[in-house]
Design a protein around this motif. Structure first.
Motif, PDB file in Angstrom:
ATOM      1  N   GLY A 277       0.950  -1.094   0.154  1.00 48.20           N
ATOM      2  CA  GLY A 277      -0.072  -0.064  -0.008  1.00 48.20           C
ATOM      3  C   GLY A 277       0.885   1.195   0.020  1.00 48.20           C
ATOM      4  O   GLY A 277       0.409   2.544   0.553  1.00 48.20           O
ATOM      5  N   GLY A 278       1.974   1.267  -0.534  1.00 44.93           N
ATOM      6  CA  GLY A 278       3.035   2.385  -0.538  1.00 44.93           C
ATOM      7  C   GLY A 278       2.429   3.637  -1.186  1.00 44.93           C
ATOM      8  O   GLY A 278       2.521   4.699  -0.449  1.00 44.93           O
ATOM      9  N   GLY A 279       1.791   3.526  -2.490  1.00 43.67           N
ATOM     10  CA  GLY A 279       1.163   4.608  -3.024  1.00 43.67           C
ATOM     11  C   GLY A 279      -0.299   5.196  -2.339  1.00 43.67           C
ATOM     12  O   GLY A 279      -0.547   6.220  -1.911  1.00 43.67           O
ATOM     13  N   SER A 280      -0.938   4.400  -1.799  1.00 48.12           N
ATOM     14  CA  SER A 280      -2.257   4.571  -1.014  1.00 48.12           C
ATOM     15  C   SER A 280      -2.110   5.326   0.104  1.00 48.12           C
ATOM     16  O   SER A 280      -2.727   5.942   0.367  1.00 48.12           O
ATOM     17  CB  SER A 280      -3.090   3.160  -0.712  1.00 48.12           C
ATOM     18  N   THR A 281      -1.182   4.556   0.969  1.00 42.96           N
ATOM     19  CA  THR A 281      -0.835   5.369   2.287  1.00 42.96           C
ATOM     20  C   THR A 281      -0.389   6.940   2.067  1.00 42.96           C
ATOM     21  O   THR A 281      -0.591   7.784   2.823  1.00 42.96           O
ATOM     22  CB  THR A 281       0.093   4.515   3.193  1.00 42.96           C
ATOM     23  N   ASP A 282       0.479   7.054   1.041  1.00 43.13           N
ATOM     24  CA  ASP A 282       0.825   8.491   0.872  1.00 43.13           C
ATOM     25  C   ASP A 282      -0.365   9.348   0.305  1.00 43.13           C
ATOM     26  O   ASP A 282      -0.353  10.516   0.588  1.00 43.13           O
ATOM     27  CB  ASP A 282       1.829   8.426  -0.578  1.00 43.13           C
ATOM     28  N   GLY A 283      -1.122   8.761  -0.505  1.00 42.48           N
ATOM     29  CA  GLY A 283      -2.496   9.429  -0.646  1.00 42.48           C
ATOM     30  C   GLY A 283      -3.306   9.829   0.291  1.00 42.48           C
ATOM     31  O   GLY A 283      -3.899  11.029   0.603  1.00 42.48           O
ATOM     32  N   ALA A 284      -3.663   8.876   1.222  1.00 45.56           N
ATOM     33  CA  ALA A 284      -4.266   9.021   2.589  1.00 45.56           C
ATOM     34  C   ALA A 284      -3.503  10.136   3.574  1.00 45.56           C
ATOM     35  O   ALA A 284      -3.968  10.986   4.149  1.00 45.56           O
ATOM     36  CB  ALA A 284      -4.437   7.623   3.453  1.00 45.56           C
ATOM     37  N   ALA A 285      -2.211  10.134   3.460  1.00 45.48           N
ATOM     38  CA  ALA A 285      -1.531  11.100   4.182  1.00 45.48           C
ATOM     39  C   ALA A 285      -1.486  12.476   3.807  1.00 45.48           C
ATOM     40  O   ALA A 285      -1.719  13.506   4.469  1.00 45.48           O
ATOM     41  CB  ALA A 285       0.146  10.726   4.428  1.00 45.48           C
ATOM     42  N   VAL A 286      -1.782  12.693   2.646  1.00 39.25           N
ATOM     43  CA  VAL A 286      -1.902  13.978   1.782  1.00 39.25           C
ATOM     44  C   VAL A 286      -3.280  14.329   2.237  1.00 39.25           C
ATOM     45  O   VAL A 286      -3.541  15.457   2.483  1.00 39.25           O
ATOM     46  CB  VAL A 286      -1.920  13.707   0.196  1.00 39.25           C
ATOM     47  N   LEU A 287      -4.500  13.501   2.219  1.00 42.24           N
ATOM     48  CA  LEU A 287      -5.701  13.913   2.437  1.00 42.24           C
ATOM     49  C   LEU A 287      -5.873  14.365   4.064  1.00 42.24           C
ATOM     50  O   LEU A 287      -6.199  15.476   4.236  1.00 42.24           O
ATOM     51  CB  LEU A 287      -6.555  12.777   2.308  1.00 42.24           C
ATOM     52  N   LEU A 288      -5.048  13.605   5.109  1.00 47.25           N
ATOM     53  CA  LEU A 288      -5.115  13.931   6.242  1.00 47.25           C
ATOM     54  C   LEU A 288      -4.320  15.056   6.696  1.00 47.25           C
ATOM     55  O   LEU A 288      -4.754  16.155   7.352  1.00 47.25           O
ATOM     56  CB  LEU A 288      -4.528  12.823   7.117  1.00 47.25           C
ATOM     57  N   ALA A 289      -3.171  15.413   5.998  1.00 45.12           N
ATOM     58  CA  ALA A 289      -2.637  16.513   6.101  1.00 45.12           C
ATOM     59  C   ALA A 289      -3.262  17.938   5.552  1.00 45.12           C
ATOM     60  O   ALA A 289      -3.262  18.971   6.286  1.00 45.12           O
ATOM     61  CB  ALA A 289      -1.086  16.609   5.447  1.00 45.12           C
ATOM     62  N   LEU A 290      -4.099  17.774   4.358  1.00 45.71           N
ATOM     63  CA  LEU A 290      -4.658  18.944   3.945  1.00 45.71           C
ATOM     64  C   LEU A 290      -5.928  19.068   4.851  1.00 45.71           C
ATOM     65  O   LEU A 290      -6.400  20.370   4.946  1.00 45.71           O
ATOM     66  CB  LEU A 290      -5.218  18.821   2.365  1.00 45.71           C
ATOM     67  N   GLN A 291      -6.507  18.049   5.454  1.00 45.14           N
ATOM     68  CA  GLN A 291      -7.661  18.393   6.562  1.00 45.14           C
ATOM     69  C   GLN A 291      -6.859  19.080   7.631  1.00 45.14           C
ATOM     70  O   GLN A 291      -7.462  20.126   8.237  1.00 45.14           O
ATOM     71  CB  GLN A 291      -7.945  17.379   7.210  1.00 45.14           C
ATOM     72  N   GLU A 292      -5.846  18.946   7.901  1.00 44.02           N
ATOM     73  CA  GLU A 292      -5.029  19.643   9.282  1.00 44.02           C
ATOM     74  C   GLU A 292      -4.700  21.121   8.769  1.00 44.02           C
ATOM     75  O   GLU A 292      -5.033  22.057   9.544  1.00 44.02           O
ATOM     76  CB  GLU A 292      -3.747  19.080   9.514  1.00 44.02           C
ATOM     77  N   LEU A 293      -4.308  21.221   7.590  1.00 41.86           N
ATOM     78  CA  LEU A 293      -3.924  22.398   7.187  1.00 41.86           C
ATOM     79  C   LEU A 293      -5.002  23.709   6.816  1.00 41.86           C
ATOM     80  O   LEU A 293      -5.046  24.832   6.983  1.00 41.86           O
ATOM     81  CB  LEU A 293      -3.025  22.443   5.759  1.00 41.86           C
TER      82      LEU A 293
END
Length: 283
Positions: A101-117
């Motif tokens: 899930g290397g690509g998928s986890t990076d995508g989820a991390a972007v979503l969560l980071a944007l939620q925080e930002l």
């Protein structure tokens, strides 16, 4: 420019089965996801210029709209009505084409980071909708831990955390295309399906590694025929693994070991055979 850095953990599938195909061609799965400590690091920042930019320390990773992290940023921007651009930096530690899930986890991390930002610009339901649109593994990475997944990966049910630090993951040089793997699954005739429901119940009952090991399995092992996968599995079992199973659509293999000493000993042997082998723990 404020930035958010998130750890993006890999996953293994303790159990994975394909139960059918939807009318639109998507495969229906049944799985037990488990987050592990091998992880990428993803840093996201909002920029004044409207572009999405992506950099990665591994040259083979596409830094383009083909990347799930890029797609995640684009779809988040559209859903939230963001005018600013997004800058993404990925430090890659999860092997590629591994079924981790290397690509998928990076995508989820972007979503969560944007939620925080953005101060949670999107409701959780919308975030999950975007995650589902990005891929079957992405919804799981919004939550992590141990979880039962069904449908196309969007139906998630948290399970009691399966805790172990006696886990070895190894991968050879060969990779597996997800599309090719699913094509091979479709060609199987009356395969023996792994007991995912039994595994789920064992985890719900707080099963130990020794108790769940006989229930771990992956239908893709019957479809993906890689000599390296068989060699890694054999080595792990020879070194005392309770079980050794390919994860996802391949080609990484995990082994559950009875203690840390045997896990580290097996890892030392595997390092002589394959380019990637690591002792890790569940999250």
């Amino acid at each position: 420019m404020r930035a958010v850095t998130r750890t993006a953990p890999a996953k293994i599938n303790l159990g994975l089965d394909i139960t059918g195909t939807r009318a639109d061609g998507y495969h229906l799965l049944e799985t037990v996801f488990q987050a592990v400590s091998i992880a990428d690091t993803v840093t996201v920042a909002l920029t004044e210029s409207p572009e999405i930019t992506l950099t990665c320390d591994v040259p083979a990773v596409p830094c383009s709209p083909k990347n799930i992290a890029w797609k995640a940023a684009q779809r988040y921007r559209e859903a939230a009505g963001l005018q600013s651009g997004v800058q993404i930096q990925i430090l890659k530690r999860i092997p590629m084409e591994a079924g981790m899930g290397g690509g998928s986890t990076d995508g989820a991390a972007v979503l969560l980071a944007l939620q925080e930002l953005t101060g949670n610009a999107l409701p959780q339901e919308k975030l999950l909708e975007i995650a589902v649109s990005l891929g079957a593994d992405v919804p799981f990475f919004l939550y992590g831990g141990t979880a039962y997944g069904a449908g196309i990966g969007e139906k998630l049910e948290p399970l009691p955390l399966f805790s172990t630090d006696c886990l070895v993951i190894a991968k050879g040089t060969a990779g597996v295309s997800t599309a090719q793997a699913y094509g091979a699954i479709d060609a199987l005739q009356n395969p023996k399906h792994p007991p995912v429901q039994q595994l789920r119940k064992a985890l719900e009952a707080g099963g130990t590694a020794a108790e769940i090991a006989p229930l771990c399995g992956n239908l893709f092992e019957l479809a993906v025929e890689l000599e390296e996968v068989q060699q890694i599995r054999s080595t792990m079992l020879e070194q005392g693994a309770l079980c050794s199973v390919m994860t996802g659509s391949g080609a990484a293999v995990f082994g559950l070991f009875p203690n840390r000493e045997s896990a580290e000993s097996a890892c030392a042997v595997l390092w002589k055979q394959v380019p990637f082998a690591e002792v890790c723990h569940t999250l």
